[in-house]
Design a protein around this motif. Structure first.
Motif, PDB file in Angstrom:
ATOM      1  N   TYR A   1      10.113 -28.983  11.874  1.00 50.84           N
ATOM      2  CA  TYR A   1      10.658 -30.029  12.751  1.00 50.84           C
ATOM      3  C   TYR A   1       9.885 -31.331  12.603  1.00 50.84           C
ATOM      4  CZ  TYR A   1      13.873 -26.687  14.645  1.00 50.84           C
ATOM      5  OH  TYR A   1      14.907 -25.782  14.766  1.00 50.84           O
ATOM      6  N   ARG A   2       8.620 -31.224  12.293  1.00 54.89           N
ATOM      7  CA  ARG A   2       7.848 -32.434  11.979  1.00 54.89           C
ATOM      8  C   ARG A   2       8.405 -33.085  10.723  1.00 54.89           C
ATOM      9  NH1 ARG A   2       5.037 -36.502  14.080  1.00 54.89           N
ATOM     10  NH2 ARG A   2       3.229 -37.132  12.846  1.00 54.89           N
ATOM     11  N   TRP A   3       8.737 -32.280   9.728  1.00 59.96           N
ATOM     12  CA  TRP A   3       9.346 -32.767   8.479  1.00 59.96           C
ATOM     13  C   TRP A   3      10.666 -33.478   8.776  1.00 59.96           C
ATOM     14  CZ3 TRP A   3      13.989 -31.595   6.020  1.00 59.96           C
ATOM     15  CH2 TRP A   3      14.093 -31.942   4.664  1.00 59.96           C
ATOM     16  N   LEU A   4      11.527 -32.858   9.591  1.00 58.56           N
ATOM     17  CA  LEU A   4      12.817 -33.480   9.934  1.00 58.56           C
ATOM     18  C   LEU A   4      12.610 -34.826  10.613  1.00 58.56           C
ATOM     19  CD1 LEU A   4      14.879 -30.455  11.338  1.00 58.56           C
ATOM     20  CD2 LEU A   4      15.383 -31.767   9.268  1.00 58.56           C
ATOM     21  N   PHE A   5      11.687 -34.857  11.600  1.00 65.13           N
ATOM     22  CA  PHE A   5      11.436 -36.099  12.330  1.00 65.13           C
ATOM     23  C   PHE A   5      10.946 -37.200  11.408  1.00 65.13           C
ATOM     24  CE2 PHE A   5       8.306 -38.849  14.403  1.00 65.13           C
ATOM     25  CZ  PHE A   5       9.097 -39.447  15.385  1.00 65.13           C
ATOM     26  N   LEU A   6       9.960 -36.891  10.569  1.00 67.74           N
ATOM     27  CA  LEU A   6       9.371 -37.900   9.692  1.00 67.74           C
ATOM     28  C   LEU A   6      10.357 -38.351   8.612  1.00 67.74           C
ATOM     29  CD1 LEU A   6       5.778 -36.440   9.271  1.00 67.74           C
ATOM     30  CD2 LEU A   6       6.416 -38.497  10.546  1.00 67.74           C
ATOM     31  N   TYR A   7      11.174 -37.429   8.113  1.00 67.19           N
ATOM     32  CA  TYR A   7      12.138 -37.799   7.078  1.00 67.19           C
ATOM     33  C   TYR A   7      13.197 -38.738   7.651  1.00 67.19           C
ATOM     34  CZ  TYR A   7      13.206 -36.744   2.206  1.00 67.19           C
ATOM     35  OH  TYR A   7      13.325 -36.811   0.843  1.00 67.19           O
ATOM     36  N   ARG A   8      13.713 -38.412   8.833  1.00 66.41           N
ATOM     37  CA  ARG A   8      14.706 -39.292   9.468  1.00 66.41           C
ATOM     38  C   ARG A   8      14.108 -40.661   9.775  1.00 66.41           C
ATOM     39  NH1 ARG A   8      17.257 -34.797  13.641  1.00 66.41           N
ATOM     40  NH2 ARG A   8      18.560 -33.729  12.091  1.00 66.41           N
ATOM     41  N   GLN A   9      12.866 -40.661  10.208  1.00 67.38           N
ATOM     42  CA  GLN A   9      12.174 -41.924  10.478  1.00 67.38           C
ATOM     43  C   GLN A   9      12.060 -42.748   9.199  1.00 67.38           C
ATOM     44  OE1 GLN A   9       7.793 -41.980  11.294  1.00 67.38           O
ATOM     45  NE2 GLN A   9       8.450 -42.727  13.300  1.00 67.38           N
TER      46      GLN A   9
END
Length: 388
Positions: free
Chosen positions: A85-93
């Motif tokens: 979920y950290r990966w998803l957040f940072l990628y979308r950012q």
């Protein structure tokens, strides 16, 4: 004509934690950047404790921008769950920031579906931007230990979805693409081969004899490097006269095994892991490249060897036969060590029948940045401006 803005979402890409991870994708990016503005985004989870909570490093080289985002990642089950979920957040950012700075891209190019392709799906749904997909991962067979069939249902579900919604499917070999069609989803494809930096890998007249064979790999079990050692011993014991250079070993076990075989120290050499530039130099000082793998997709080292004008002895597996013909190679069956030993002597005996300059010229016309980059540009144009 204005250059197209192509946003690359890469599951693999070289970075400070894994400098050789997906280096062939980086070379594809350099080729594509000859004709278009390429912006790469790749996320890396660090587990050593040295990685900050998150850190972004951007490198600009002409039309190529490489954006690497580092973040902390723990190896426990709960840590891996949180890291996703950290990966998803940072990628979308990172994607939102890209659009703020650059506007929407003309097209997204996903490199290896899992798991950057999840963000390709998000870009298509959120912003209506199509994506093309290149697969490099040789898991669509029964030989690879961690193959597609052994992966989780979640992995298989998203892989099917990512392939299914891609505007174009690009493969580095027919062999890989047919595996995808057999195991994942039926989809038309185009083949764009791995590319070679022909500014490094080019024909150069070799210094004086003796005849030298060379093998370059990470020497994992599928490369069957122990089989090369045994075959070379057969070759020497039967009166063969040549050198063998092995490049890329990082595990002491293979050197220990060579000592057990009592391979002659004046004819058999390990070089260890060397730079990409040094690989080219080693190839230019050899006469023939040897690959004895149990399975392969479309190995970059064959293209590099051919661009140096080296004829090849290789196993008839995977996508290897797509790269070779009777003018530049001898093909043998996998695991057939007597055939490899005989092939070494056959190569020496018939070496005058190979034209190293012609091998190099033909390879340059297939694997150079200019040729591969132009092919990708044509694919991008066909998606952005489809023919009526």
């Amino acid at each position: 004509m204005a250059k197209k803005k192509i946003l690359w979402l890469c599951s693999w890409y070289p970075n400070k934690l894994e400098p050789f991870n997906g280096d062939f994708i980086q070379r594809h990016a350099r080729a594509a950047a000859l004709y278009n503005d390429i912006h790469v985004i790749h996320l890396v989870g660090g587990t050593t404790g040295k990685t900050k909570t998150s850190e972004t490093v951007i490198h600009q080289d002409g039309n190529l921008t490489e954006q690497i985002v580092y973040y902390k990642k723990k190896t426990s089950a709960w840590g891996r769950f949180r890291a996703h979920y950290r990966w998803l957040f940072l990628y979308r950012q990172a994607l939102r920031n890209y659009i703020v700075r650059n506007g929407k891209p003309d097209l997204v190019h996903v490199q290896v579906p899992m798991k950057a392709g999840i963000m390709g799906l998000w870009m298509k749904k959120k912003h209506g931007i199509s994506y093309v997909l290149t697969e490099h991962w040789g898991i669509y067979n029964d030989t690879e230990r961690l193959n597609y069939a052994s992966r989780s249902k979640t992995f298989q579900y998203y892989t099917r979805k990512i392939f299914g919604q891609a505007a174009k499917f690009i493969s580095v070999s027919n062999y890989l693409a047919e595996g995808v069609n057999r195991l994942v989803v039926k989809k038309e494809y185009e083949v764009v081969p791995n590319t070679v930096d022909t500014g490094l890998f080019f024909y150069k007249e070799k210094p004086a004899p003796p005849f030298r064979f060379i093998h370059v790999s990470n020497m994992v079990p599928l490369k069957n490097t122990e089989g090369i050692l045994r075959a070379f011993k057969l070759f020497i014991d039967s009166g063969g006269n040549a050198e063998m250079v092995m490049v890329g070993d990082t595990d002491a076990a293979i050197r220990k095994y060579s000592a057990e075989l009592a391979l002659p120290a004046d004819k058999f050499f390990f070089r260890g892991e060397v730079s990409y530039q040094q690989v080219a130099i080693e190839m230019q000082q050899a006469d023939c490249f040897v690959l004895f793998s149990n399975i392969e997709n479309s190995p970059c080292v064959i293209g590099e060897a051919l661009c140096c004008g080296l004829p090849v002895i290789a196993t008839d597996v995977g996508g290897v036969p797509e790269l070779l013909n009777e003018d530049n190679a001898l093909l043998i069956k996998p695991k057939d060590e007597p055939a490899l030993a005989a092939g070494m002597q056959q190569m020496i005996n018939g070496y005058s029948g190979f034209s190293r300059k012609q091998i190099a010229e033909a390879a340059k016309n297939k694997f150079s940045y200019e040729i591969v980059g132009k092919k990708m540009d044509e694919i991008y144009s066909s998606v952005i401006n489809p023919a009526p």
